[in-house]
Scaffold this active site. Structure first.
Site, PDB file in Angstrom:
ATOM      1  N   TYR A   1       0.836  -1.201   0.000  1.00 21.35           N
ATOM      2  CA  TYR A   1       0.000   0.000   0.000  1.00 21.35           C
ATOM      3  C   TYR A   1       0.875   1.257   0.000  1.00 21.35           C
ATOM      4  O   TYR A   1       1.998   1.247   0.523  1.00 21.35           O
ATOM      5  CB  TYR A   1      -0.845   0.062   1.267  1.00 21.35           C
ATOM      6  CG  TYR A   1      -2.100  -0.776   1.294  1.00 21.35           C
ATOM      7  CD1 TYR A   1      -3.062  -0.664   0.305  1.00 21.35           C
ATOM      8  CD2 TYR A   1      -2.346  -1.648   2.353  1.00 21.35           C
ATOM      9  CE1 TYR A   1      -4.239  -1.407   0.356  1.00 21.35           C
ATOM     10  CE2 TYR A   1      -3.510  -2.396   2.421  1.00 21.35           C
ATOM     11  CZ  TYR A   1      -4.454  -2.266   1.413  1.00 21.35           C
ATOM     12  OH  TYR A   1      -5.609  -2.995   1.477  1.00 21.35           O
TER      13      TYR A   1
ATOM     14  N   GLU B   1     -11.303  -2.127  -1.955  1.00 21.57           N
ATOM     15  CA  GLU B   1     -12.535  -2.697  -1.409  1.00 21.57           C
ATOM     16  C   GLU B   1     -13.662  -1.661  -1.411  1.00 21.57           C
ATOM     17  O   GLU B   1     -14.375  -1.491  -0.414  1.00 21.57           O
ATOM     18  CB  GLU B   1     -12.286  -3.230   0.009  1.00 21.57           C
ATOM     19  CG  GLU B   1     -11.336  -4.418   0.047  1.00 21.57           C
ATOM     20  CD  GLU B   1     -11.128  -4.973   1.443  1.00 21.57           C
ATOM     21  OE1 GLU B   1     -11.172  -4.183   2.413  1.00 21.57           O
ATOM     22  OE2 GLU B   1     -10.932  -6.187   1.576  1.00 21.57           O
TER      23      GLU B   1
ATOM     24  N   GLU C   1      -6.248 -10.784  -1.214  1.00 19.10           N
ATOM     25  CA  GLU C   1      -5.966 -10.771   0.227  1.00 19.10           C
ATOM     26  C   GLU C   1      -6.375 -12.123   0.799  1.00 19.10           C
ATOM     27  O   GLU C   1      -7.531 -12.326   1.180  1.00 19.10           O
ATOM     28  CB  GLU C   1      -6.722  -9.646   0.951  1.00 19.10           C
ATOM     29  CG  GLU C   1      -6.216  -8.256   0.669  1.00 19.10           C
ATOM     30  CD  GLU C   1      -6.857  -7.208   1.580  1.00 19.10           C
ATOM     31  OE1 GLU C   1      -7.617  -7.595   2.498  1.00 19.10           O
ATOM     32  OE2 GLU C   1      -6.615  -6.016   1.365  1.00 19.10           O
TER      33      GLU C   1
ATOM     34  N   TYR D   1      -0.242  -9.438  13.406  1.00 21.33           N
ATOM     35  CA  TYR D   1      -1.210 -10.057  12.497  1.00 21.33           C
ATOM     36  C   TYR D   1      -1.131 -11.585  12.489  1.00 21.33           C
ATOM     37  O   TYR D   1      -1.744 -12.232  11.652  1.00 21.33           O
ATOM     38  CB  TYR D   1      -1.001  -9.510  11.078  1.00 21.33           C
ATOM     39  CG  TYR D   1      -2.284  -9.359  10.287  1.00 21.33           C
ATOM     40  CD1 TYR D   1      -3.061  -8.220  10.430  1.00 21.33           C
ATOM     41  CD2 TYR D   1      -2.719 -10.345   9.415  1.00 21.33           C
ATOM     42  CE1 TYR D   1      -4.237  -8.063   9.702  1.00 21.33           C
ATOM     43  CE2 TYR D   1      -3.900 -10.206   8.698  1.00 21.33           C
ATOM     44  CZ  TYR D   1      -4.645  -9.063   8.850  1.00 21.33           C
ATOM     45  OH  TYR D   1      -5.818  -8.914   8.129  1.00 21.33           O
TER      46      TYR D   1
END
Length: 604
Positions: free
Chosen positions: A69, A174, A254, A321
């Site tokens: 990103y 998204e 993803e 994560y």
């Protein structure tokens, strides 16, 4: 000759191509079928000096691409002032990726979500009070156009077809999850991308695995991809992609290797066997897969985002994560399981994945409280001070009320310097206070991260509506911008002379206060983890660098990652702690050689 060299380069570039082969349902790279196996990594969450280490570990796992990103607010925190240096040097990151042998799937937004402050959108957009973000709103489109006019020309030379390593570029992120469903907005973005990047680059969208999301998030001319995790039926998910893209490559943009944490949550975990099993099934189908995340990293400073469904929930500082590479970039069992699967589908580099970076437990450091506190007045980020006076005597405890839930996000209340308690958005709207007529009431307002997903991303911070003291509305507020980070970065309080500087005490106190200490050098600058046992909630700086928020009283995260290169091997290392509620009886912190991320304390 120069002419001959130019001709050879032109010929080489002419052979470089990346496109969608609709006839054979695959990507095509340089005229050959191509399947990418990718992992997400965020340069904004990893110190620059570790970029190469993380990329090499991804390459040695067998990945042939990474997905990244670009957070707009990371590069343009002040409107019109752009920063692409140091930890924000995007082109250096792309260059390192190229040198490592990895292709790039780029996601430049303008909105990125990513559990990042305001989904990557700069907060200065909110100066336009009624702006409709992520839509064809004129003010928003003007700001996006100005940003892309800076960003996209930097990226064009890095496109694979131009000799770089960017193979595909995502438009928005998204978008089908957003309420606006504004096709004119998506058309406008498509036009901008084509204008700045050309007609040949592969543009794509990513959306959740539902008909509604795919309907609102896709647009002709942008290749539609899906995202899903281990709990999804693969056949059904790719059938939905096929409904929107009857021909072309199957793509999971993803594939979730883990998940995020909010304060008060249990630490998220996704089983390694489930991840490797589903990965293998997708690769067997010939699908292109990006694992989100491959390494999460850290929400340093104030960069964490937040969610707002039934109530406001702030994302923790660690973005570990439960990813194949830990927050500190260490290979995990999940990574080794993934590597075994990838080896069944492509030749992976010979040799082991590079090992974990060395860690060191530097031990306890004793702190002391700063008695004389001052702040630079300047651009704030994180904290503001609101001040007024009590309109009457409060002989009995009197309710201080936030009737319209206007405290965004936490207010630490003091009367004449005596801490009274806190008000918290959505959860604590009333506290009792005492004092006398004319006493000074201070509210230290904390921004705990702007909402990064859903319909509430217009997340204004501060005191958004008046407070009531019993039946009286409090007025005449004085508002101060607190540039705490600027003061600490310039050496406060450690570099102040004894005559003009602060004084100290060893005793703790309740309410907002600064505490300082020094980690003496021992010749090492290895990674470490800072534990604030029995501290309540606040912020930590080491050598002037903001490590992020701590909140062990809420959990689950109990330690902050300290990258070793932040530490000096020869000079004293300064530690500055802003404790917002209550310091422990023993004013000390502990440097450990391992993280504690999974201890939930007071879950709401």
């Amino acid at each position: 000759s120069i002419c001959k060299g130019y001709i050879l380069r032109s010929y080489a570039l002419a052979q470089r191509s990346f496109s969608i082969d609709y006839q054979n349902n695959c990507f095509e790279k340089d005229g050959q079928p191509f399947q990418y196996i990718s992992g997400s990594i965020h340069y904004s969450r990893i110190p620059r000096y570790y970029w190469q280490d993380r990329l090499m570990k991804m390459y040695m796992t067998g990945l042939n691409a990474i997905q990244v990103y670009v957070p707009w607010n990371f590069h343009e925190p002040v409107q019109g002032v752009h920063n692409f240096t140091g930890d924000r040097d995007l082109e250096h990151f792309l260059d390192l990726t190229n040198q490592t042998g990895l292709l790039v799937i780029l996601r430049p937004g303008p909105y990125i979500c990513a559990e990042w402050e305001m989904g990557g959108l700069p907060s200065w957009l909110l100066k336009k009070k009624n702006i409709l973000l992520r839509s064809a709103d004129t003010d928003y489109l003007q700001a996006v156009g100005a940003w892309f006019a800076v960003l996209l020309p930097k990226l064009k030379p890095w496109l694979y077809i131009n000799g770089g390593n960017i193979i595909t570029v995502q438009v928005e992120n998204e978008y089908g999850s957003y309420f606006a469903c504004d096709y004119n907005y998506m058309r406008h973005l498509r036009t901008l991308f084509r204008f700045f990047l050309g007609e040949d680059v592969v543009l794509f969208t990513t959306d959740g695995n539902t008909d509604k999301e795919m309907t609102c998030g896709t647009l002709q001319g942008l290749y539609a991809t899906v995202d899903f995790g281990t709990d999804t039926n693969i056949t059904e998910a790719f059938k939905r992609q096929r409904h929107f893209e009857p021909m072309g490559p199957l793509v999971n943009s993803e594939f979730y290797t883990g998940w995020l944490d909010h304060w008060g949550d249990k630490h998220a975990a996704v089983d390694a066997k489930a991840v490797s099993k589903v990965l293998g099934e997708m690769l067997t189908l010939g699908a292109n897969v990006n694992m989100y995340m491959f390494e999460g990293g850290t929400n340093f400073g104030y960069w964490n985002g937040a969610d707002h469904d039934k109530r406001f929930r702030s994302v923790v500082t660690s973005y570990d994560y439960d990813a194949p590479l830990s927050e500190a970039g260490d290979p995990t069992e999940k990574l080794l399981a993934i590597r075994d699967i990838i080896a069944q589908f492509r030749d992976i580099p010979a040799g082991p994945v590079p090992p974990a970076t060395p860690k060191f437990a530097y031990g306890f450091v004793t702190l002391k409280k700063v008695l004389c506190v001052f702040f630079y007045i300047g651009p704030p980020y994180g904290y503001m001070l609101y001040r007024t006076t009590l309109p009457r005597n409060l002989s009995e405890p009197t309710p201080l009320i936030s009737p319209l839930n206007g405290v965004h996000d936490r207010a630490y209340v003091s009367v004449n310097g005596v801490y009274q308690g806190f008000l918290e958005r959505d959860t604590t709207l009333v506290i009792n206070v005492t004092g006398n007529h004319g006493d000074t009431m201070d509210l230290l307002l904390e921004n705990m991260g702007r909402v990064n997903f859903g319909s509430k991303i217009n997340d204004y911070k501060g005191l958004l509506s008046s407070l009531n003291l019993g039946k009286d509305a409090l007025t005449d507020w004085k508002i101060y911008s607190l540039n705490i980070d600027g003061a600490i970065a310039e050496g406060w309080p450690h570099l102040q002379s004894s005559k003009s500087g602060p004084t100290y005490r060893r005793e703790p106190s309740v309410g907002p206060a600064f505490y300082t200490g020094t980690l003496q050098p021992n010749g090492l600058n290895w990674d470490t983890f800072l534990k604030l046992h029995e501290w309540t909630k606040g912020q930590v700086w080491i050598n002037g660098v903001n490590l992020g928020r701590y909140w062990p009283a809420r959990g689950p995260q109990q330690t902050l990652f300290v990258p070793g290169p932040l530490l000096s091997t020869t000079l004293p290392n300064t530690i500055t702690v802003l404790e917002l509620e209550q310091a422990p009886p023993q004013l000390r912190v502990l440097f450990m050689d391992r993280p504690h991320l999974n201890i939930t304390a007071n879950k709401l």
